[in-house]
Enzyme design. Structure first.
Site, PDB file in Angstrom:
ATOM      1  CD  GLU A  55      22.460 -34.614  -8.209  1.00 25.94           C
ATOM      2  OE1 GLU A  55      22.687 -35.178  -7.122  1.00 25.94           O
ATOM      3  OE2 GLU A  55      21.387 -33.985  -8.444  1.00 25.94           O
ATOM      4  CB  ALA A 167       7.776   8.233  20.038  1.00 24.82           C
ATOM      5  CD1 TRP A 173       9.942   4.764   2.084  1.00 26.79           C
ATOM      6  CD2 TRP A 173       9.741   2.688   2.892  1.00 26.79           C
ATOM      7  NE1 TRP A 173       8.921   4.145   1.395  1.00 26.79           N
ATOM      8  CE2 TRP A 173       8.779   2.868   1.880  1.00 26.79           C
ATOM      9  CE3 TRP A 173       9.810   1.477   3.563  1.00 26.79           C
ATOM     10  CZ2 TRP A 173       7.889   1.856   1.524  1.00 26.79           C
ATOM     11  CZ3 TRP A 173       8.931   0.484   3.196  1.00 26.79           C
ATOM     12  CH2 TRP A 173       7.990   0.678   2.191  1.00 26.79           C
ATOM     13  CB  THR A 199       3.207  -5.789  11.779  1.00 22.28           C
ATOM     14  OG1 THR A 199       4.224  -5.519  12.749  1.00 22.28           O
ATOM     15  CG2 THR A 199       3.675  -5.305  10.420  1.00 22.28           C
ATOM     16  CG  ASP A 203       2.357  -1.080   9.351  1.00 23.14           C
ATOM     17  OD1 ASP A 203       1.878  -0.013   9.793  1.00 23.14           O
ATOM     18  OD2 ASP A 203       3.440  -1.557   9.733  1.00 23.14           O
ATOM     19  CG  LEU A 207       4.153  -8.772   4.305  1.00 27.41           C
ATOM     20  CD1 LEU A 207       3.815  -9.867   5.292  1.00 27.41           C
ATOM     21  CD2 LEU A 207       5.375  -8.001   4.752  1.00 27.41           C
ATOM     22  N   GLY A 256       6.863  -7.298  13.900  1.00 28.67           N
ATOM     23  CA  GLY A 256       7.590  -6.156  14.422  1.00 28.67           C
ATOM     24  C   GLY A 256       8.394  -6.573  15.629  1.00 28.67           C
TER      25      GLY A 256
END
Length: 327
Positions: A55, A167, A173, A199, A203, A207, A256
């Site tokens: 405002e 599997a 991707w 994860t 990996d 992020l 995950g």
């Protein structure tokens, strides 16, 4: 019934509020428009660090044109004076605004109802609505004050048969470039991002946000694990500990399957982002583990579709958790 023009201007103010996330955190990202004779003469959104408020920015841009004009704001103007700035309700009165349309009452007890009352006492016409526009883009503010935790979005990138990887664990991707860019946009709108310890170890994900111009908007990285975390990460022992995340209004859960299941089992997920790729994996790793469902009947009525769009060859579906807390 809410006048059509009010709904239109409030929706425009809600779109402006998007610019405040997440830089305004831990303050809510608010949008404001000042309209005179059908024309916008001032606009604003909460600035980095929470001040100035939306405002104040809009009033400064409008100047003398604010006198006799209408103000559309996504959240009730604040009623408390801070060392960082005056109360917005006082600024509005001083500017001579004739009418204020509020998209959402502020659940903050310092303002709740007091901001609107102060405006009415000054002779300003006040309209309080129950506008949607994704609840005026203030879900994180409402969750923090009503539930004492961040608003939680769970992201899943799935094949048509519900897998997040083969599997053997190959997952890069599942989705295409357009869906991944959209996910990075969602990261940029979040204060914190959470993955499971598995994860993290498998990996070592970055992020971060890799969109031009938004690289500095990468959220704080958290891992749901009982073990140690690397430098630059923070550890979350249990999903229910998200209430202790410092200054996090919006949490993005990205992996995950076990982490997704644990957040769903604790009923902490407020929003689902499901990216579906037009591929079949067959025998792959499922996107979600056991969520503790006792009977099929318990699964119904929990999720409402709010958005659906095509992203390249992939499809995005957005669902909101049906709750009774006004979130």
């Amino acid at each position: 019934m809410q006048p059509a023009d009010d709904a239109r201007w409030l929706a425009a103010a809600a779109a402006l509020a998007e610019r405040a996330r997440p830089a305004a955190s831990p303050n809510p990202g608010v949008g404001a428009l000042i309209v005179r004779d059908g024309r916008v003469v001032g606009r604003g959104w909460t600035q980095a660090g929470g001040r100035p408020h939306a405002e104040a920015v809009a009033l400064a841009e409008a100047g003398e044109q604010a006198r006799g004009a209408a103000l559309y704001v996504t959240l009730e103007p604040c009623a408390h004076v801070s060392t960082r700035g005056p109360a917005c309700s006082d600024l509005i009165v001083a500017a001579g605004v004739a009418r204020v349309v509020i998209g959402m009452a502020d659940p903050d007890p310092r303002t709740c109802g007091k901001g609107a009352a102060r405006l009415r006492e000054a002779g300003i016409a006040v309209t309080e609505t129950a506008s949607s526009a994704e609840a005026m883009r203030l879900k994180g503010h409402a969750c923090a004050l009503n539930l004492s935790r961040p608003h939680v979005t769970l992201k899943l990138a799935l094949s048509l048969d519900g897998c997040i990887a083969t599997a053997q664990g190959e997952s890069r991707w599942i989705t295409g470039a357009a869906a991944r860019a959209h996910c990075h946009r969602e990261r940029a709108r979040s204060d914190a991002i959470l993955v499971g310890g598995g994860t993290l170890r498998a990996d070592n994900p970055r992020l971060d946000v890799r969109l031009p111009g938004l690289e500095q908007r990468s959220p704080a990285r958290w891992a749901l694990t009982s073990g140690e975390v690397p430098s630059g990460w923070q550890r979350l022992a249990s999903p229910t500990d998200i209430s202790a995340m410092p200054e996090a209004r919006y949490l993005f859960v990205e992996g995950g399957a076990a982490t997704a299941a644990s957040c769903l089992r604790a009923d902490l997920v407020d929003r689902l982002l499901i990216y579906r790729a037009p591929i079949l994996i067959g025998g792959g790793l499922p996107g979600i583990g056991d969520i503790g469902l006792g009977a099929l009947a318990e699964a119904h009525g929990r999720w409402a579709l709010t958005e659906r769009r095509q992203l390249g060859s992939d499809h995005l579906e957005v669902y909101a958790r049906a709750r009774n807390e006004g979130i």
